[in-house]
Design a protein around this motif. Structure first.
Motif, PDB file in Angstrom:
ATOM      1  N   GLN A 137      11.807   3.525 -66.101  1.00  0.00           N
ATOM      2  CA  GLN A 137      11.049   3.647 -64.862  1.00  0.00           C
ATOM      3  C   GLN A 137      10.719   2.273 -64.307  1.00  0.00           C
ATOM      4  O   GLN A 137      10.812   2.025 -63.102  1.00  0.00           O
ATOM      5  N   GLU A 138      10.365   1.372 -65.193  1.00  0.00           N
ATOM      6  CA  GLU A 138      10.027   0.009 -64.801  1.00  0.00           C
ATOM      7  C   GLU A 138      11.219  -0.678 -64.128  1.00  0.00           C
ATOM      8  O   GLU A 138      11.087  -1.352 -63.107  1.00  0.00           O
ATOM      9  N   SER A 154      13.914  13.975 -68.542  1.00  0.00           N
ATOM     10  CA  SER A 154      13.420  15.058 -67.694  1.00  0.00           C
ATOM     11  C   SER A 154      12.396  14.576 -66.679  1.00  0.00           C
ATOM     12  O   SER A 154      12.139  15.246 -65.698  1.00  0.00           O
ATOM     13  N   ASN A 155      11.819  13.414 -66.914  1.00  0.00           N
ATOM     14  CA  ASN A 155      10.671  13.034 -66.087  1.00  0.00           C
ATOM     15  C   ASN A 155      10.882  11.748 -65.289  1.00  0.00           C
ATOM     16  O   ASN A 155       9.953  11.020 -65.016  1.00  0.00           O
ATOM     17  N   ILE A 156      12.125  11.455 -64.938  1.00  0.00           N
ATOM     18  CA  ILE A 156      12.373  10.273 -64.116  1.00  0.00           C
ATOM     19  C   ILE A 156      13.137  10.712 -62.877  1.00  0.00           C
ATOM     20  O   ILE A 156      14.105  11.451 -62.972  1.00  0.00           O
ATOM     21  N   LYS A 157      12.680  10.251 -61.753  1.00  0.00           N
ATOM     22  CA  LYS A 157      13.334  10.678 -60.506  1.00  0.00           C
ATOM     23  C   LYS A 157      14.363   9.627 -60.094  1.00  0.00           C
ATOM     24  O   LYS A 157      14.060   8.591 -59.535  1.00  0.00           O
TER      25      LYS A 157
ATOM     26  N   LEU B  46       3.259 -11.094 -65.491  1.00  0.00           N
ATOM     27  CA  LEU B  46       4.105 -11.010 -64.295  1.00  0.00           C
ATOM     28  C   LEU B  46       5.387 -10.226 -64.564  1.00  0.00           C
ATOM     29  O   LEU B  46       6.217 -10.090 -63.683  1.00  0.00           O
ATOM     30  N   ASN B  47       5.561  -9.790 -65.805  1.00  0.00           N
ATOM     31  CA  ASN B  47       6.798  -9.122 -66.188  1.00  0.00           C
ATOM     32  C   ASN B  47       8.006 -10.018 -65.916  1.00  0.00           C
ATOM     33  O   ASN B  47       8.988  -9.624 -65.305  1.00  0.00           O
ATOM     34  N   TYR B  48       7.855 -11.245 -66.362  1.00  0.00           N
ATOM     35  CA  TYR B  48       8.905 -12.236 -66.127  1.00  0.00           C
ATOM     36  C   TYR B  48      10.183 -11.885 -66.883  1.00  0.00           C
ATOM     37  O   TYR B  48      10.145 -11.518 -68.056  1.00  0.00           O
ATOM     38  N   LYS B  49      11.331 -11.973 -66.182  1.00  0.00           N
ATOM     39  CA  LYS B  49      12.635 -11.824 -66.834  1.00  0.00           C
ATOM     40  C   LYS B  49      13.443 -13.063 -66.485  1.00  0.00           C
ATOM     41  O   LYS B  49      13.555 -13.413 -65.308  1.00  0.00           O
ATOM     42  N   PRO B  50      14.010 -13.709 -67.473  1.00  0.00           N
ATOM     43  CA  PRO B  50      14.816 -14.899 -67.179  1.00  0.00           C
ATOM     44  C   PRO B  50      16.020 -14.527 -66.325  1.00  0.00           C
ATOM     45  O   PRO B  50      16.611 -13.466 -66.501  1.00  0.00           O
ATOM     46  N   ASN B  51      16.369 -15.371 -65.408  1.00  0.00           N
ATOM     47  CA  ASN B  51      17.565 -15.145 -64.601  1.00  0.00           C
ATOM     48  C   ASN B  51      18.779 -15.676 -65.347  1.00  0.00           C
ATOM     49  O   ASN B  51      18.975 -16.867 -65.528  1.00  0.00           O
ATOM     50  N   TYR B  52      19.566 -14.721 -65.756  1.00  0.00           N
ATOM     51  CA  TYR B  52      20.711 -15.014 -66.594  1.00  0.00           C
ATOM     52  C   TYR B  52      21.685 -15.957 -65.908  1.00  0.00           C
ATOM     53  O   TYR B  52      22.228 -16.874 -66.526  1.00  0.00           O
ATOM     54  N   ASN B  53      21.907 -15.738 -64.635  1.00  0.00           N
ATOM     55  CA  ASN B  53      22.882 -16.552 -63.923  1.00  0.00           C
ATOM     56  C   ASN B  53      22.417 -17.988 -63.790  1.00  0.00           C
ATOM     57  O   ASN B  53      23.205 -18.918 -63.932  1.00  0.00           O
TER      58      ASN B  53
END
Lengths: 337, 337
Positions: A137-138, A154-157, B46-53
């Motif tokens: 979902q995130e 079942s619970n993700i749109k 911030l839910n940081y994700k590294p930018n792979y590229n």
DNA sequence: TATTTTGCCGGGAACGCTCTCACAAATAAA
DNA sequence: TTTATTTGTGAGAGCGTTCCCGGCAAAATA
């Protein structure tokens, strides 16, 4: 890493700007025919290869889609993957493959470490005991299109692609009934999965329609493997009342059932009918040949991928739900004669 | 594309430099414990994700390896791929999958369009009629490690991983001879492929060792499929002199042979013995069960991938050639009794 | 001839990250 | 105290592209 020529090299040699080179290589209109030809010639000579990472970084989109599968070393998933690959290839997308080994932990680890910024979209078949829906979902919320197929939460749109599990199961059981079997058991997949439930529902609906009693002890939930099928069948055979037909949730389990029957010298078909689900090539090879419900695995893979690519190309898509028909294939294992 | 927080965002919030953030996230020593903790906290928030590229562009290395396979929807390749995936996953590499459909053109197109700058290495099993070796040579020359497995080209010097085709075939034929078969035919793979030749050589060596005559008309080269096996077998059966045993280059062809024999009511084993190669699960399911030469598919995949990663990590590697033993598995199809 | 349009091109910022270098502060050695 | 070493941090260039913006000549129009 390997060192290739860049557009800067081409620009330097031709004494033009990098922007012009970039335009020429991408075949944009804003460049004269002569310079374009010159650029292409030099590029070919230098064996120029575009740097994918730089392009992706600048454009903000990679042409990569991630595929998350529970496993690939069986007929269904390897065929689905072939279909996915076919669609991706024809549209110029690359496939980054992840396998969860049917483990929820592994699935979670993969999702968490997924370098999501380098993927344009995600195609996933959740692992059997998956409980990581919030993570998906995130990802969806962050704007990355996700398409689920076969085993869908079942619970993700979001968009899903599946086969018609209910009607496939329904037809299979009706076929058994039409062939004179009256005590039909079902060895099912793992409890809690959507497609397991749909197949059980199809089984139950066929029984009800024909006014057959429903016996709880004749529905056994377990895994997907041949061994599971063998074990389930032994349990059925050792029960108080013995069924005279077995509808298995997939062909591997059905084959396990057949092996169990063979080892007890029970004649398949005549004494106990067996029907599977998938149409694994094995079902045509085994003796007696196995009646089964065919799933269009290749088409499911291709359609899932095309749907995903559609979503990638125009954002703010509305989720679609695609259901492929499942088709009964009658062979020897379900004929009393 | 999806918009994630960047290290700049983190730096701005904490009023520190991006370099410090970068160091903190990569867990380098050159940063104090407090700032590291602060950075990690903000990153999580911030839910940081590294930018792979971006990482790949800056570092000059992606953690991607490309896999080129002829197909994946059969036992051998799907199992090899599972092994590859296992090794890649445990070492933190991602897999980018390409499938050639056994087509040389497609293989060529893939290689030419391969965004080689975004791959750290390449694992390839060449397609059956492949003639694109110069392109692979070019890739290798550019500094990108390449490992071939199973179907390897004969004129490229780089690491290879294969099974012991010669001895596997040799043992299979010796086994047939030991069981009293005297007129042994071989339905082989496509001519010109290294592994086809090795299996033919093993077949010939076993015949010679036992002073059996060699008949050219008893060696039939064709494709890999069940249909090929069926067709080849019919040709053998319709020949002037009928063989009393068939050694097939793989299990699919062996199963095709068995189907051809069954349809003519020839008793497998007793009248004509059959031995395959691969140990596809089908070989244990079919009746009578098929004697075959087992290939360690999973291990071949894993080992190939580990070898490639070794080469990626230290350049200027010396090519290695790994040969896995092939093991005869005796079942019913080759026993006269 | 004066003005607008068109075609072609260059400059330069931006993408998000890594990495080298420099530098200040803190610590250790002289 | 002075000097040398260590530690933590910032500034800034660079990775190879794309893309916006603007300039300028030639062609088309007024």
């Amino acid at each position: 890493m390997n060192h290739y020529a860049t557009i800067k090299d081409i620009a330097r040699i031709l004494k033009i700007s990098t922007s012009t080179v970039s335009r020429a290589l991408r075949d944009t209109y804003d460049v004269s025919k002569e310079t374009k030809e010159k650029v292409l010639a030099v590029a070919a000579e230098l064996n120029y290869k575009p740097n994918y990472n730089a392009t992706a970084l600048a454009r903000g989109s990679t042409y990569n889609i991630g595929i998350i599968l529970p496993m690939i070393n069986n007929y269904y998933f390897s065929t689905v993957l072939t279909g996915i690959q076919e669609a991706a290839y024809s549209k110029g997308f690359n496939i980054v493959l992840f396998i969860t080994n049917n483990s929820a932990e592994r699935e979670l680890a993969i999702i968490q470490n997924l370098f999501i910024t380098s993927l344009d979209g995600l195609l996933v078949c959740i692992s059997s005991d998956s409980d990581s829906c919030s993570h998906f979902q995130e990802i969806i919320d962050s704007g990355c299109p996700v398409v689920f197929f076969d085993r869908v939460p079942s619970n993700i749109k979001t968009s899903t692609v599946i086969q018609d599990d209910f009607n496939g199961a329904f037809e299979a059981v009706e076929h058994l009934i039409a062939n004179g079997y009256t005590r039909i058991a079902h060895i099912a997949g793992p409890q809690g999965m959507v497609f397991t439930e749909r197949r059980v529902e199809g089984y139950l609906a066929a029984l009800q329609k024909n006014n057959f009693p429903i016996r709880k002890e004749w529905i056994i939930y377990s895994g997907f493997s041949q061994e599971d099928g063998e074990r389930d069948t032994c349990r059925l055979l050792d029960g108080k009342e013995r069924p005279d037909a077995i509808f298995a949730a997939n062909d591997r389990k059905a084959i396990g059932a057949m092996l169990a029957l063979k080892s007890r010298n029970i004649r398949i078909g005549k004494e106990i009918g067996v029907v599977g689900f998938t149409n694994d090539p094995m079902s045509a090879i085994i003796t007696p040949s196995l009646t089964t419900v065919a799933e269009p695995a290749f088409e499911i893979g291709r359609e899932s991928c095309e749907l995903l690519i559609k979503h990638i190309k125009k954002k703010n898509f509305i989720p679609e739900e695609k259901v492929f028909p499942a088709k009964l294939i009658v062979r020897e294992s379900s004929i009393k004669k």
